[in-house]
Design a protein around this motif. Structure first.
Motif: not given
Length: 78
Positions: A45, A49, A52, A56, A59-60
């Motif tokens: 991440v 990150q 992005y 996240l 997701w992490r």
């Protein structure tokens, strides 16, 4: 955990890691140790990150962590 490549690693952990034109023999495994899991999640991440636009965090916290350990112990030079 339902992906074929994950099932393959669980069944037969021997893998080949290819970076550019170099190949490395390695062993794949699911990460189960809590400290290793957290470090891996934070590193990924932390890398992705900043570039992005989304968040996240989920997701992490929910992604499956897979490690690829080089048999030689020699890290690939990039």
């Amino acid at each position: 955990e339902r992906s074929d490549w994950v099932r393959n690693i669980v069944t037969s952990p021997e893998v080949t890691l290819r970076i550019g034109d170099r190949e490395f023999r390695a062993l794949g495994r699911l990460v189960t140790e809590p400290n290793e899991d957290r470090v891996a999640r934070d590193l990924v991440v932390g890398k992705y990150q900043p570039g992005y636009r989304g968040d996240l965090t989920s997701w992490r916290d929910g992604a499956l962590v897979v490690a690829i350990d080089l048999e030689s112990g020699e890290p690939p030079a990039l």
